[in-house]
Write a protein that holds these residues in place. Structure first.
Motif, PDB file in Angstrom:
ATOM      1  N   VAL A 134     -22.637 -27.173 -18.710  1.00  0.00           N
ATOM      2  CA  VAL A 134     -22.728 -27.305 -20.107  1.00  0.00           C
ATOM      3  C   VAL A 134     -23.565 -26.424 -21.006  1.00  0.00           C
ATOM      4  N   ALA A 135     -25.039 -26.362 -20.529  1.00  0.00           N
ATOM      5  CA  ALA A 135     -25.661 -25.497 -21.079  1.00  0.00           C
ATOM      6  C   ALA A 135     -25.304 -23.682 -21.107  1.00  0.00           C
ATOM      7  N   ILE A 174     -17.952 -29.992 -26.093  1.00  0.00           N
ATOM      8  CA  ILE A 174     -18.965 -29.025 -26.552  1.00  0.00           C
ATOM      9  C   ILE A 174     -18.470 -28.792 -27.962  1.00  0.00           C
ATOM     10  N   SER A 175     -17.348 -28.712 -28.367  1.00  0.00           N
ATOM     11  CA  SER A 175     -17.076 -28.271 -29.676  1.00  0.00           C
ATOM     12  C   SER A 175     -15.426 -28.830 -30.177  1.00  0.00           C
ATOM     13  N   ASP A 176     -15.254 -29.274 -31.174  1.00  0.00           N
ATOM     14  CA  ASP A 176     -13.771 -29.626 -31.469  1.00  0.00           C
ATOM     15  C   ASP A 176     -13.037 -28.190 -31.688  1.00  0.00           C
ATOM     16  N   LEU A 177     -13.729 -27.423 -31.908  1.00  0.00           N
ATOM     17  CA  LEU A 177     -13.213 -26.057 -32.469  1.00  0.00           C
ATOM     18  C   LEU A 177     -12.576 -25.088 -31.476  1.00  0.00           C
ATOM     19  N   ILE A 178     -13.203 -25.359 -30.032  1.00  0.00           N
ATOM     20  CA  ILE A 178     -13.099 -24.556 -29.144  1.00  0.00           C
ATOM     21  C   ILE A 178     -12.009 -25.081 -28.090  1.00  0.00           C
ATOM     22  N   THR A 179     -11.044 -24.525 -27.802  1.00  0.00           N
ATOM     23  CA  THR A 179      -9.959 -24.955 -26.901  1.00  0.00           C
ATOM     24  C   THR A 179     -10.305 -24.877 -25.361  1.00  0.00           C
ATOM     25  N   VAL A 180      -9.991 -26.078 -24.568  1.00  0.00           N
ATOM     26  CA  VAL A 180     -10.200 -25.890 -23.147  1.00  0.00           C
ATOM     27  C   VAL A 180      -8.907 -25.780 -22.363  1.00  0.00           C
ATOM     28  N   VAL A 181      -8.991 -24.885 -21.471  1.00  0.00           N
ATOM     29  CA  VAL A 181      -7.875 -24.882 -20.559  1.00  0.00           C
ATOM     30  C   VAL A 181      -8.206 -24.946 -19.001  1.00  0.00           C
ATOM     31  N   GLY A 276     -26.275 -21.062 -34.243  1.00  0.00           N
ATOM     32  CA  GLY A 276     -25.851 -22.292 -35.310  1.00  0.00           C
ATOM     33  C   GLY A 276     -24.424 -22.645 -35.680  1.00  0.00           C
ATOM     34  N   ASP A 277     -23.597 -21.759 -35.515  1.00  0.00           N
ATOM     35  CA  ASP A 277     -22.400 -21.965 -35.435  1.00  0.00           C
ATOM     36  C   ASP A 277     -21.995 -23.219 -34.519  1.00  0.00           C
ATOM     37  N   LEU A 278     -22.330 -23.157 -33.358  1.00  0.00           N
ATOM     38  CA  LEU A 278     -21.982 -23.917 -32.147  1.00  0.00           C
ATOM     39  C   LEU A 278     -22.454 -25.334 -32.385  1.00  0.00           C
ATOM     40  N   PHE A 279     -23.895 -25.395 -32.752  1.00  0.00           N
ATOM     41  CA  PHE A 279     -24.539 -26.423 -33.129  1.00  0.00           C
ATOM     42  C   PHE A 279     -24.813 -26.702 -34.610  1.00  0.00           C
ATOM     43  N   SER A 280     -23.779 -26.577 -35.340  1.00  0.00           N
ATOM     44  CA  SER A 280     -23.683 -26.840 -36.685  1.00  0.00           C
ATOM     45  C   SER A 280     -24.287 -27.945 -37.335  1.00  0.00           C
ATOM     46  N   ASP A 281     -24.180 -28.994 -36.288  1.00  0.00           N
ATOM     47  CA  ASP A 281     -24.448 -30.354 -37.111  1.00  0.00           C
ATOM     48  C   ASP A 281     -26.293 -30.403 -36.968  1.00  0.00           C
ATOM     49  N   ILE A 282     -26.437 -29.935 -35.766  1.00  0.00           N
ATOM     50  CA  ILE A 282     -27.944 -29.808 -35.802  1.00  0.00           C
ATOM     51  C   ILE A 282     -28.575 -28.849 -36.972  1.00  0.00           C
ATOM     52  N   GLY A 311     -29.750 -41.817 -34.169  1.00  0.00           N
ATOM     53  CA  GLY A 311     -28.430 -41.772 -33.182  1.00  0.00           C
ATOM     54  C   GLY A 311     -27.639 -40.805 -33.678  1.00  0.00           C
ATOM     55  N   ASP A 312     -27.711 -39.930 -34.669  1.00  0.00           N
ATOM     56  CA  ASP A 312     -26.775 -39.083 -35.163  1.00  0.00           C
ATOM     57  C   ASP A 312     -26.867 -37.721 -34.178  1.00  0.00           C
ATOM     58  N   ILE A 313     -27.867 -37.388 -33.552  1.00  0.00           N
ATOM     59  CA  ILE A 313     -27.874 -36.311 -32.741  1.00  0.00           C
ATOM     60  C   ILE A 313     -27.989 -36.731 -31.247  1.00  0.00           C
ATOM     61  N   ASP A 314     -27.486 -36.190 -30.191  1.00  0.00           N
ATOM     62  CA  ASP A 314     -27.769 -36.824 -28.767  1.00  0.00           C
ATOM     63  C   ASP A 314     -28.861 -36.057 -28.398  1.00  0.00           C
ATOM     64  N   THR A 315     -29.588 -36.714 -27.689  1.00  0.00           N
ATOM     65  CA  THR A 315     -30.930 -36.316 -27.007  1.00  0.00           C
ATOM     66  C   THR A 315     -30.844 -34.912 -26.123  1.00  0.00           C
ATOM     67  N   ALA A 316     -29.685 -35.143 -25.261  1.00  0.00           N
ATOM     68  CA  ALA A 316     -29.643 -34.012 -24.329  1.00  0.00           C
ATOM     69  C   ALA A 316     -29.022 -32.896 -25.078  1.00  0.00           C
ATOM     70  N   ARG A 317     -28.316 -32.943 -26.174  1.00  0.00           N
ATOM     71  CA  ARG A 317     -27.693 -31.635 -26.586  1.00  0.00           C
ATOM     72  C   ARG A 317     -28.917 -31.296 -27.667  1.00  0.00           C
ATOM     73  N   LEU A 318     -29.658 -31.813 -28.094  1.00  0.00           N
ATOM     74  CA  LEU A 318     -30.821 -31.354 -28.987  1.00  0.00           C
ATOM     75  C   LEU A 318     -31.881 -30.436 -28.134  1.00  0.00           C
ATOM     76  N   LYS A 319     -32.093 -30.965 -26.731  1.00  0.00           N
ATOM     77  CA  LYS A 319     -32.735 -30.129 -25.962  1.00  0.00           C
ATOM     78  C   LYS A 319     -32.066 -28.925 -25.588  1.00  0.00           C
ATOM     79  N   ARG A 320     -30.710 -29.004 -25.351  1.00  0.00           N
ATOM     80  CA  ARG A 320     -30.199 -27.839 -25.040  1.00  0.00           C
ATOM     81  C   ARG A 320     -30.286 -26.724 -26.279  1.00  0.00           C
ATOM     82  N   TRP A 321     -30.026 -27.150 -27.489  1.00  0.00           N
ATOM     83  CA  TRP A 321     -30.313 -26.515 -28.472  1.00  0.00           C
ATOM     84  C   TRP A 321     -31.576 -25.849 -28.650  1.00  0.00           C
TER      85      TRP A 321
END
Ligand SMILES: Nc1nc2c(ncn2[C@@H]2O[C@H](COP(=O)(O)OP(=O)(O)OP(=O)(O)O)[C@@H](O)[C@H]2O)c(=O)[nH]1
Ligand SMILES: [Zn+2]
Length: 360
Positions: A134-135, A174-181, A276-282, A311-321
């Motif tokens: 994912v990272a 990863i993001s609601d805005l990105i399509t996965v195929v 910033g765009d990808l992790f816009s919540d953070i 709990g509004d941010i996931d720990t692992a996601r914050l670490k990757r950010w």
């Protein structure tokens, strides 16, 4: 009268089962964005051509009724649109880019190297095996977003996994805005599943580690085996490096596809807005911190830490950010700043050896 320009197009475009009514320039990726930068008179004097290949001492350019090698232009790269001055090619004008992928050169001066220009869609490729990370996907996505390119995640080797759902869920999260195929890169699937992004006038590129199937996908789009692929090594599930040239290929649908080696070494440089765009919540939380230079470690009034507690941010996601931000800052710094950062982070490698008298 309609002229037949097809012989001036790259070979793979000539066979064309596509709508041949699309003007040749459109099939090369010409868009209103570029037309707006010029005038009818200027176009008549200096016809637009696209750089499809960069050779050591020449640029291979293709346009309407044009297919030739011209001398190198400073600050031009594959994918660029150039208004070709036929008398004095060196003075040809490079049109403003819609997007640009660049990287810092290795070495001490770390100049910016242009990798590719005017890509509309970046297919971020990973396979359904050990490569999936994912990272790493996020890193490529941040790069694409920063370069003003639409990222789409492609998971290859769908035929080789029994647990696609796990990977799909992770990629979709990863993001609601990105399509996965998900697909098998061999055969007809890529053409069908990627058709939405591969329309006339569009330019697409594949990014991802070695062996994930970028050349296989490119070949699937091109419709023949132009690019060499290499059998995957069984021991580590990683393909050997097989792609050797960086080139724009026309595909029968009228879209251009860029085959890009060296993307593996792509570093996150000046990609802060993409992150910033990808992790816009953070980023939104970070903007609410009391201190502008908050490091989100221990500071009072840190909105990121509060969000984490709630709990509004996931720990692992914050670490990757954090890791991406640190990597970006390090790569974007110039040499002097890097030295300083090295020191700051305590990463400066100090030789602990005590000097032995007489040895130096
Ligand atoms: N079974 C299966 N094999 C695949 C798939 N995609 C790629 N492969 C195989 O994986 C190997 C590596 O694929 P490539 O297309 O060369 O990978 P690449 O990303 O272009 O690699 P580099 O050129 O090194 O960057 C080849 O043997 C492909 O045939 C897939 O979806 N399913
Ligand atoms: Zn903070």
């Amino acid at each position: 009268m309609t002229r037949d320009y097809s012989k001036f197009l790259p070979p793979e475009m000539r066979r064309g089962h596509s709508d041949q009514n699309d003007p040749p320039l459109k099939r090369l990726g010409w868009q209103p964005y570029f037309a707006q930068q010029t005038s009818v008179d200027e176009l008549a004097d200096t016809p637009p051509v696209r750089i499809v290949e960069v050779h050591r001492n020449a640029l291979h350019v293709i346009g309407d009724d044009i297919d030739e090698l011209i001398p190198p232009l400073s600050d031009a790269t594959v994918g660029d649109w150039v208004l070709l001055n036929r008398e004095q090619a060196q003075t040809s004008r490079v049109l403003e880019r819609k997007s640009i992928i660049q990287r810092r050169a290795p070495g001490s001066d770390r100049q910016i190297q242009l990798i590719a220009a005017n890509i509309d869609t970046a297919f971020i490729v990973s396979s359904f095996n050990q490569d999936f990370n994912v990272a790493r996907l996020e890193r490529y996505i941040a790069l694409a977003l920063d370069a003003d390119i639409t990222p789409v995640i492609i998971l290859t080797k769908a035929d080789l996994t029994d647990t696609p759902q796990d990977y799909l869920d992770q990629a979709r999260a990863i993001s609601d805005l990105i399509t996965v195929v998900a697909l098998d890169a061999r055969g007809d699937e890529p053409r069908e599943k990627l058709a939405e992004w591969c329309k006339p006038g569009q330019t697409v590129a594949f990014l991802g580690s070695s062996g994930v199937g970028k050349s296989t996908l490119t070949n699937a789009l091109i419709g023949n085996q132009l690019i060499e692929t290499q059998a995957i090594r069984e021991d580590d599930a990683k393909g050997r490096h097989t792609t050797s040239t960086r080139q724009l290929h026309g595909i029968p649908e009228g879209c251009m596809v860029l085959d890009t080696p060296g993307m593996r070494e792509l570093q996150l440089t000046d990609a802060i807005s993409g992150i910033g765009d990808l992790f816009s919540d953070i980023r939104d939380f970070a903007n609410q911190c009391r201190f502008r230079d908050c490091q989100h470690e221990t500071e009072p009034g840190c909105a990121v830490l509060s969000a984490l507690e709630r709990g509004d941010i996931d720990t692992a996601r914050l670490k990757r950010w954090r890791k991406l931000i640190a990597e970006e800052a390090f790569n974007s710094a110039n040499l002097a700043q890097r030295r300083k950062k090295d020191k700051e982070f305590g990463k400066m490698i100090r030789l602990n050896k005590t000097k032995k008298p007489g040895k130096y």
